[in-house]
Write an enzyme that holds these catalytic residues in place. Structure first.
Site, short mmCIF file in Angstrom:
data_model
loop_
_atom_site.label_atom_id
_atom_site.label_comp_id
_atom_site.label_asym_id
_atom_site.label_seq_id
_atom_site.Cartn_x
_atom_site.Cartn_y
_atom_site.Cartn_z
CG HIS A 1 6.78 2.51 -10.29
ND1 HIS A 1 6.83 3.41 -9.25
CD2 HIS A 1 6.85 3.26 -11.42
CE1 HIS A 1 6.91 4.63 -9.72
NE2 HIS A 1 6.95 4.58 -11.05
NE ARG B 1 2.96 5.84 -7.93
CZ ARG B 1 3.07 5.02 -8.98
NH1 ARG B 1 3.63 5.45 -10.07
NH2 ARG B 1 2.58 3.80 -8.95
CE1 TYR C 1 11.07 7.02 -13.80
CE2 TYR C 1 10.06 8.31 -12.05
CZ TYR C 1 10.08 7.19 -12.85
OH TYR C 1 9.12 6.23 -12.70
CG HIS D 1 6.90 3.76 -15.72
ND1 HIS D 1 5.60 4.19 -15.55
CD2 HIS D 1 7.62 4.40 -14.78
CE1 HIS D 1 5.55 5.06 -14.55
NE2 HIS D 1 6.77 5.21 -14.07
CE1 TYR E 1 7.55 9.06 -8.65
CE2 TYR E 1 8.95 7.17 -9.10
CZ TYR E 1 7.85 7.94 -9.42
OH TYR E 1 7.06 7.60 -10.48
FE LIG Z 1 7.25 6.25 -12.24
#
Ligand SMILES: [Fe+2]
Length: 255
Positions: free
Chosen positions: A175, A172, A123, A177, A162
């Site tokens: 995905h 994770r 991110y 959000h 990640y």
């Molecule tokens: Fe996330």
């Protein structure tokens, strides 16, 4: 004008879980959404309420404002691959679907926002510092307003998996959000979209915290018809706002 209660019903009258602690309209349907406290998902232990909920009625102020302005949402906001001078790295994908109410009717004019990691699973966020590369051509945020048929469409990059600190060797699944606003900023639903066939889903405490019968509603479907020749793969993700077939939602957080 008085500050009278003009709250819409948030759930259908037959919602389960009437225990006298909250009005029916605040009760989430049973077996759809994850518990606010899910022990395997460790950080819920710090943010889940430990006391009975206190309902706060939405009054005129919360219902009528503040509002976003549709004119502030531009066409380029829906294309996460064109927000910088160059193109981001990774697999280009189209993500589209419809926002529907409990009766399957389209929900138009709703702000849909997305945020995601880049192709390497990183991110662009101050607290994300694991050693995966940032992409100077990818911010990872987009928004669009649903059309008359409740449809939305994004062009973006397939996000990477990640690691996170929930437990040793925790990863994770890939995905995206999603956030959906109702008629005001106090009416917001947040969820995550996953990708079909991801082996990490079986090991993810967030995905696994969703009741089993509702989990697959969070997994998009590969959509051949949405695939664009020589350009992008396509995925479909419909979102049902409430009722027994509702898309599971969560408390907003950063994971
Ligand atoms: Fe996330």
């Amino acid at each position: 004008m008085t500050d009278q209660d003009v709250s819409p019903r948030l759930e259908s009258p037959d919602s389960a879980g009437r225990d006298g602690t909250v009005p029916d309209r605040y009760v989430r349907p049973h077996g759809v959404h994850p518990d606010l406290a899910s022990p395997a998902y460790r950080s819920t232990g710090r943010r889940a309420p430990s006391q009975p909920l206190v309902p706060l009625a939405q009054r005129l102020t919360e219902i009528t404002g503040p509002l976003y302005g549709e004119d502030r949402v531009t066409e380029s906001d829906a294309d996460l691959t064109r927000q910088h001078d160059g193109e981001p790295l990774g697999q280009r994908i189209v993500v589209h679907g419809r926002v529907l109410d409990s009766d399957g009717r389209p929900v138009s004019n709703t702000l849909v926002e997305v945020w995601q990691a880049n192709a390497a699973g990183r991110y662009r966020h101050v607290v994300d510092n694991w050693p995966a590369p940032l992409d100077p051509n990818f911010s990872g945020g987009g928004r669009v307003v649903t059309g008359p048929d409740g449809s939305y469409r994004f062009t973006t990059i397939q996000p990477g998996a990640y690691p996170w600190g929930n437990h040793p060797n925790a990863w994770r699944p890939a995905h995206i959000h999603f956030s959906l606003f109702g008629r005001a900023f106090t009416q917001r639903l947040v969820t995550q979209m996953y990708f079909p066939g991801d082996p990490l889903l079986a090991y993810d405490p967030i995905y696994q915290s969703v009741p089993e019968q509702a989990r697959e509603r969070l997994v998009s479907t590969f959509d051949w018809d949405a695939t664009q020749p020589d350009w992008a793969l396509g995925f479909r993700f419909d979102i049902v706002l409430r009722g027994a077939a509702a898309t599971p939602t969560e408390e907003p957080h950063d994971d």
